[in-house]
Design a protein around this motif. Structure first.
Motif, mmCIF file in Angstrom:
data_model
loop_
_atom_site.group_PDB
_atom_site.id
_atom_site.type_symbol
_atom_site.label_atom_id
_atom_site.label_comp_id
_atom_site.label_asym_id
_atom_site.label_seq_id
_atom_site.Cartn_x
_atom_site.Cartn_y
_atom_site.Cartn_z
ATOM 1 N N LEU B 544 8.707 -4.876 -6.395
ATOM 2 C CA LEU B 544 8.697 -6.646 -5.594
ATOM 3 C C LEU B 544 7.636 -7.039 -5.389
ATOM 4 O O LEU B 544 7.640 -8.233 -5.007
ATOM 5 N N GLN B 545 6.680 -6.823 -6.477
ATOM 6 C CA GLN B 545 5.028 -7.612 -6.700
ATOM 7 C C GLN B 545 5.796 -9.321 -6.948
ATOM 8 O O GLN B 545 4.777 -10.008 -5.643
ATOM 9 N N THR B 559 9.878 -3.328 2.125
ATOM 10 C CA THR B 559 8.659 -3.878 1.368
ATOM 11 C C THR B 559 7.217 -2.975 0.667
ATOM 12 O O THR B 559 7.734 -1.832 1.294
ATOM 13 N N PRO B 560 6.582 -3.730 -0.102
ATOM 14 C CA PRO B 560 5.779 -3.237 -0.521
ATOM 15 C C PRO B 560 4.675 -1.621 0.665
ATOM 16 O O PRO B 560 4.585 -1.306 0.754
ATOM 17 N N LYS B 561 4.620 -2.737 1.388
ATOM 18 C CA LYS B 561 4.545 -1.933 2.290
ATOM 19 C C LYS B 561 5.082 -0.720 3.161
ATOM 20 O O LYS B 561 3.737 0.443 3.553
ATOM 21 N N GLN B 565 2.794 3.242 2.990
ATOM 22 C CA GLN B 565 3.547 3.718 4.007
ATOM 23 C C GLN B 565 3.308 5.039 3.418
ATOM 24 O O GLN B 565 2.564 6.677 3.246
ATOM 25 N N LEU B 566 4.894 5.004 3.010
ATOM 26 C CA LEU B 566 5.739 6.487 2.290
ATOM 27 C C LEU B 566 4.152 7.242 1.261
ATOM 28 O O LEU B 566 3.936 8.634 0.804
ATOM 29 N N LEU B 567 3.856 6.481 0.483
ATOM 30 C CA LEU B 567 3.148 6.790 -0.604
ATOM 31 C C LEU B 567 1.931 7.854 -0.398
ATOM 32 O O LEU B 567 1.784 9.024 -0.227
ATOM 33 N N ASN B 568 1.627 7.004 1.139
ATOM 34 C CA ASN B 568 0.419 8.076 1.759
ATOM 35 C C ASN B 568 0.264 8.774 2.118
ATOM 36 O O ASN B 568 0.182 10.173 1.883
ATOM 37 N N GLN B 569 1.707 9.161 3.440
ATOM 38 C CA GLN B 569 1.909 10.452 3.788
ATOM 39 C C GLN B 569 2.618 10.946 2.641
ATOM 40 O O GLN B 569 2.390 12.464 2.562
ATOM 41 N N ALA B 594 -2.055 -1.625 -4.577
ATOM 42 C CA ALA B 594 -1.923 -2.181 -3.625
ATOM 43 C C ALA B 594 -3.225 -3.208 -3.847
ATOM 44 O O ALA B 594 -2.868 -4.198 -3.522
ATOM 45 N N ASN B 595 -3.909 -3.220 -5.266
ATOM 46 C CA ASN B 595 -4.567 -4.266 -5.485
ATOM 47 C C ASN B 595 -4.226 -5.970 -5.475
ATOM 48 O O ASN B 595 -4.131 -6.645 -5.889
ATOM 49 N N ASP B 596 -2.911 -4.332 -6.793
ATOM 50 C CA ASP B 596 -2.456 -5.783 -7.591
ATOM 51 C C ASP B 596 -1.338 -6.740 -6.365
ATOM 52 O O ASP B 596 -1.032 -7.558 -6.604
ATOM 53 N N CYS B 597 -0.906 -6.096 -5.738
ATOM 54 C CA CYS B 597 0.083 -6.260 -3.968
ATOM 55 C C CYS B 597 -0.984 -7.098 -3.033
ATOM 56 O O CYS B 597 -0.107 -8.238 -2.791
ATOM 57 N N ASP B 598 -1.988 -7.992 -3.492
ATOM 58 C CA ASP B 598 -3.355 -8.462 -2.889
ATOM 59 C C ASP B 598 -3.202 -7.799 -1.392
ATOM 60 O O ASP B 598 -3.431 -8.268 -0.164
#
Lengths: 317, 797
Positions: B544-545, B559-561, B565-569, B594-598
């Motif tokens: 997606l990036q 969206t990456p976001k 969120q999912l990842l975090n959980q 996340a860095n790469d996705c800014d």
């Protein structure tokens, strides 16, 4: 000594020969002393022609009361030894009484001789045919010379020749049905048949077919019966189950059989029986018939050669 | 007792052979002198040895073979006799004069063979005569061998079509009739054998019978070799007659063997065309007959036939092979109520293999088979018989092997229902098999439904099945099971990687599904499954990036976001296991993504989580060292952070570094931190002063480490740390950090040299070599010339 030897020696040699000796068929005949000699074979109604040769020994002359030749058909019963019953007796005078100086031959001929019975050599009885030359002499015993010959009479095949079919058995043990293609066989025939097992409750080891000869001699209370097994032929090895059918094929040619004789000259009879014998696993022998003699079959001297018989007894039970 | 019996048998055999050889000798003499009468006499006597009842079939065979060889010589002699003009017909009669039946019949067969060869009579007549006459032997063993001899001498003399003995129009019928009759009689004898002798030796007798079976079976082989037996002949005469005999003999051993024989000796296409007849015989067999093996073999043959060529497939359709087989199996199972599970499963397994070969396009057939199997299994609960279980595994593996594609298998609705009958362990094995199949074929599972279906199949791996918690406890106590467990979980983790769809929406759905399932797995599984899922997510993020964020402004789109969120959980779930080290790594991995996705806040959040884990959960000092290096490494690559965030994070990291337990670890962590202040390709992140500070601090720590060592052990230990720091200096020197000067380097080199020559230093060859090669590097750079050489020039070594 020389005189003595000369006195007990027969004064002449006698020999009998047949005119067709070269071409006539010779068959073996067992003599009293156990030796087998070859003798010519005749049948009824044949002419028996030949000559007798008398040759005085050492060229001496001797006197005789006449020379005759007899054709005799005799029945000899062994228990009545010494008695012959001649059923045929033909005589031809060969010479009148006189003296013989040198060897001399006499022609003889018996034309179309009736010889109704066949030669037979049994246990208690013998039927034989002989040519007997007798040179009669005064005060001393006659000079006798015999020549055996054998008679066989060929009979045409019987017009009625039924098959033998019978169900027999030992109660609750063994029930069989057997069928033989014929009841009358010529001597080079083959017995073809089938044994069908209806019930088998004994442990059969094997089954044999026997040919038995029953010879009875004499009459009334003086009847002697001898039974002899001439052939033992294994028909089956092992125990069959119900419903099994076993083929029978027995060639008669290897066995020394004679035709069936019924009441020959009121002196004797020879009959043949087929007997099935079962041997069980304890080697006990079981005969299927109540009497141990078996099924009566008729043998006859057939005409013509033997024809190969392929398996043809296809019986449906 | 038994050994006595065996010895006796040996003795009898020896005696038998001796008798045989003696008579054979006289027979040879008679043959040499052309004395037919004696030859017959001695050969009959020789064959009389075969009349024995004392030998077991095995030993009897030996005697038979010897007689067989002798009879060949006799046959040659008969041929000679016939050529010399002796009437073969007379000979045929002559041998029948033998008084004993067994020698008589052996001789008759021998002459019969010559008789046929002479062509003086039609072969069919002679054969018919021979096979009829052989009825006289009712003893099973002797009868079997005699008839086997008949079959042997006649097999090249049958009045077959094209044979030189061919007869009239019905010639094939004659040939077939002969063989069939001999077969029928032999089978009867063979079956009867079991009733001979005492009941207590039944087992031994059955063994002996089984040794003789090939004698009977050979007849079927002969039948199959007759040229004239075409399909019609087979259908109308041969098969019905053979089956009639098989069914009517009512004997287990014979039925099983003969059915097997029929299937093996006759051509496949005949079987196909006579399937009705053949199958209708099956339910009529004795209940104890192992019908499943028979049918399985039939189906296996037909399967192979179908596989052999595509041209034959229409035939299968034409005769409706599948429905016929399927019905037959149903009937057989009905008829044999107490058939064990293994039998049922084997049958269905074979049928399935058959279907897959013959009707690869008819998935419904395969499903039907599985359905029928389920029906039969229902009410039996889990299968405990290990062999039956194996069969089920085979049954279930068959579609996988055939289609090489789990997607097809997933369409089989009855597939998971069959799996339910497996016990937990086997269920897992099966799941592994499925996964391996996917791996092997690199199958991609592309939709959410399929993933659901697949997970239904492999659920044994995903979570503890009900009622098996206790097993699990037991399992834990065994190390070996622990290994198995790891193995299966690893393969499952690999499976997650195979779930892939190019469309991000669908992919996201898949991920959600997977997540839902694996979260039920319990603390033991999560460490295996979650990393795999995380990386699967990250793959999606990377995909997606490149795209514009939320191109359509659609709320529901992926969206990456959302993913983060999912990842975090998800990682949170893992850290509750607890598996702090693993979670930490995953957080860092996510942070990088996340860095790469800014996405600065997201990245910061991940870092925060990682720091919290570090502080609260990671207490082992070794783990701390590893973790701190990971943190430093990741942080160094971060470019998304603003100054403030970055400062916070680097500050923390440096702080952690300095608080490590061992001085050497401290030193290394600290000089590693220097990298945080100098990022090559970013001008705003080059802070030479703080680099120098870090390095100096590292030096201090190294010094302190040495002194501590000196105090504690009386020597200063190695100079390795110094050399490492020197290398760090050189690195930054080369990168152009203005704070790193020639003099500082020079100073350090001297320091090291002094240290190395001091008495208190422990000699360390590795450190010496390291230092020497560092110096060599400086020399090398000097000699390079140019800008680099110039830079290095002032350094003296």
């Amino acid at each position: 000594m020389d005189f003595l030897v000369g006195a007990f020696k027969p004064p002449c040699n006698v020999s009998i020969s047949f005119a067709d000796a070269r071409t006539r068929k010779q068959v073996p005949l067992k003599k009293d002393n156990g030796q087998t000699i070859m003798v010519p074979l005749f049948q009824s109604q044949e002419n028996i022609i030949g000559e007798v040769l008398i040759e005085p020994t050492q060229g001496k002359k001797f006197e005789h009361n006449g020379v005759k030749i007899e054709l005799l058909g005799q029945i000899e019963l062994y228990f009545d030894r010494g008695n012959f019953y001649d059923f045929t007796s033909l005589v031809r005078e060969l010479d009148v009484p006189g003296e013989l100086y040198e060897r001399k031959t006499y022609q003889f001929e018996f034309s179309t001789v009736e010889m109704p019975h066949e030669s037979y050599n049994g246990i208690n009885v013998r039927l034989r045919y002989i040519l007997k030359v007798t040179i009669g002499r005064n005060y001393i015993s006659n000079i006798v010379e015999c020549q055996d010959f054998v008679v066989r009479n060929y009979t045409p095949p019987p017009s009625i020749n039924n098959s033998i079919k019978m169900e027999v058995g030992i109660e609750d043990c063994l029930h069989i049905e057997f069928e033989y293609g014929k009841s009358k066989y010529h001597l080079k025939d083959v017995i073809i048949g089938k044994i069908y097992f209806l019930l088998v409750r004994i442990k059969i080891k094997n089954m044999e077919l026997e040919i038995r000869r029953r010879e009875s001699t004499g009459l009334g209370p003086n009847t002697y019966v001898e039974t002899e097994t001439l052939a033992k032929f294994e028909l089956m090895d092992g125990a069959p189950v119900r419903g099994e059918s076993i083929p029978v094929r027995l060639f008669l040619s290897p066995y020394e059989l004679t035709p069936t004789y019924r009441n020959i000259n009121n002196k004797f009879s020879v009959k043949y029986y087929l007997n099935l014998v079962f041997v069980d696993e304890e080697d006990r022998r079981q005969h299927t018939m109540a009497s141990s003699s078996g099924i009566l079959v008729w043998f006859f001297s057939g005409v013509g050669g033997f024809i190969f018989m392929s398996y043809s007894c296809d019986l449906q039970f | 007792m038994i050994s006595d019996g065996v010895e006796d048998e040996e003795k009898w055999l020896t005696a038998g052979i001796a008798g045989l050889q003696q008579n054979a000798f006289y027979m040879h003499r008679a043959l040499d002198s052309n004395n037919l009468r004696d030859a017959l006499k001695y050969s009959a006597q020789m064959l009389s040895e075969l009349r024995t009842s004392r030998l077991s079939p095995h030993k009897y065979y030996e005697l038979y073979m010897r007689s067989f060889d002798e009879l060949r010589k006799l046959e040659m002699f008969f041929k000679e006799e016939a050529r010399r003009g002796c009437s073969i017909i007379d000979l045929y009669e002559l041998v029948q004069h033998a008084g004993n039946i067994l020698p008589r019949l052996y001789l008759l067969c021998t002459v019969g063979s010559v008789y046929i060869k002479s062509k003086e009579a039609p072969a069919k007549d002679v054969l018919k005569d021979l096979v009829e006459m052989c009825r006289g032997i009712q003893h099973p063993v002797r009868g079997l061998f005699l008839r086997s001899y008949l079959s042997q001498v006649s097999r090249d003399k049958l009045p077959d079509i094209g044979s030189e003995y061919e007869g009239d129009a019905d010639t094939v019928t004659d040939a077939v009739e002969f063989v069939l009759q001999n077969f029928t009689e032999m089978n009867k004898l063979w079956v009867r054998m079991q009733h001979q002798g005492p009941a207590r030796e039944k087992e031994k007798r059955e063994k002996e019978r089984s040794e003789l079976r090939d004698l009977v079976g050979k007849n079927l082989h002969v039948l199959s070799q007759i040229e004239g037996v075409d399909l019609d002949m087979y259908k109308d005469t041969v098969l019905p007659r053979v089956l009639e005999q098989v069914v009517n003999c009512k004997d287990e051993l014979a039925q099983h063997y003969l059915m097997d024989c029929i299937i093996q000796v006759f051509p496949d296409e005949y079987h196909l065309q006579t399937l009705d007849v053949l199958l209708s015989a099956c339910p009529q067999l004795q209940p104890s007959v192992d019908i499943k093996t028979v049918l399985s073999q039939l189906m296996e043959r037909l399967s192979n036939y179908a596989a052999s060529s595509a041209e034959v497939l229409p035939e299968f359709l034409q005769v409706e092979a599948f429905s016929k087989l399927s019905n037959a199996i149903g009937k057989v199972i009905e008829a044999h109520v107490d058939m064990p599970t293994i039998g049922v499963v084997t049958l269905y397994s074979s049928l399935l293999t058959f279907t897959l070969h013959v009707h690869p396009d008819r998935l419904d057939y395969a499903d039907q088979v599985l359905g029928a199997c389920v029906k039969k299994l229902s009410g039996k609960g889990k299968i405990e018989d290990s062999k039956a279980t194996k069969q089920i595994v085979a049954l279930l593996s068959a579609p996988l092997e055939k289609y090489n594609d789990i997607v097809t298998a997933l369409k089989l609705s009855n597939y998971p229902r069959v799996m339910e009958y497996l016990d937990t362990e086997t269920n897992k094995v099966m799941a592994t098999v499925i996964i391996q199949s996917i791996m092997k074929n690199k199958t991609c599972i592309e939709t959410e439904d399929k993933v659901e279906a697949l997970f239904e199949l492999v659920k044994g791996l995903i979570k503890d099945l009900e009622g098996n918690l206790q097993d699990e406890v037991i399992c834990n106590s065994f190390l070996i099971d622990e290994d198995d467990f790891k193995e299966e979980q690893n393969s499952f983790a690999r499976l997650i990687q195979m779930l892939y769809n190019e469309d991000p929406e669908e992919m996201f759905k898949i991920i959600c599904t997977v997540r839902k399932h694996i979260l039920t797995g319990g603390p033991k599984r999560l460490p295996f499954t979650i990393p795999s899922l995380i990386f699967s997510c990250l793959k999606l993020v990377r995909q997606l990036q490149g795209q514009d964020e939320n191109p359509f402004g659609d709320e529901t789109s992926t969206t990456p976001k959302k993913i983060f969120q999912l990842l975090n959980q998800t990682i949170e779930a893992l850290s509750s296991v607890p598996a702090p080290e693993l979670s930490l790594r995953l957080y860092l991995q996510c942070a990088e993504a996340a860095n790469d996705c800014d996405l600065e806040p997201v990245a910061y959040e991940f870092f925060t989580q990682a720091y919290i884990l570090y502080e609260e959960e990671i207490s082992d000092s070794k783990a701390q060292v590893t973790a701190i290096h990971l943190i430093i490494g990741t942080l160094q690559r971060m470019h998304v952070f603003g100054v403030e965030n970055r400062d916070t994070l680097t500050h923390k990291a440096t702080g952690y570094s300095a608080k490590l337990l061992k001085k050497s670890d401290q030193c290394r962590a600290v000089y590693a931190c220097s990298n945080l202040f100098w990022v090559d390709d970013q001008e705003n992140m080059k802070d030479g002063e703080r680099v120098l500070l870090c390095l100096k601090r590292a030096l201090r720590i190294a010094n302190a480490a040495q002194q501590m060592a000196n105090a504690a052990r009386g020597n200063t230990g190695s100079v390795t740390l110094f050399v490492e720091i020197l290398n760090k200096y050189l690195y930054f020197f080369e990168k152009g950090n203005p704070q790193i000067t020639v003099s500082t380097i020079q100073g350090l080199i001297e320091l090291i040299t002094t240290e190395m020559h001091s008495d208190t230093t422990t000699p360390d060859p590795a450190a010496d070599a390291f230092f020497a090669s560092t110096l060599r590097y400086i020399q090398f750079q000097k000699q390079k010339g140019g800008a680099v050489g110039e830079k290095y020039e002032p350094i003296k070594v």
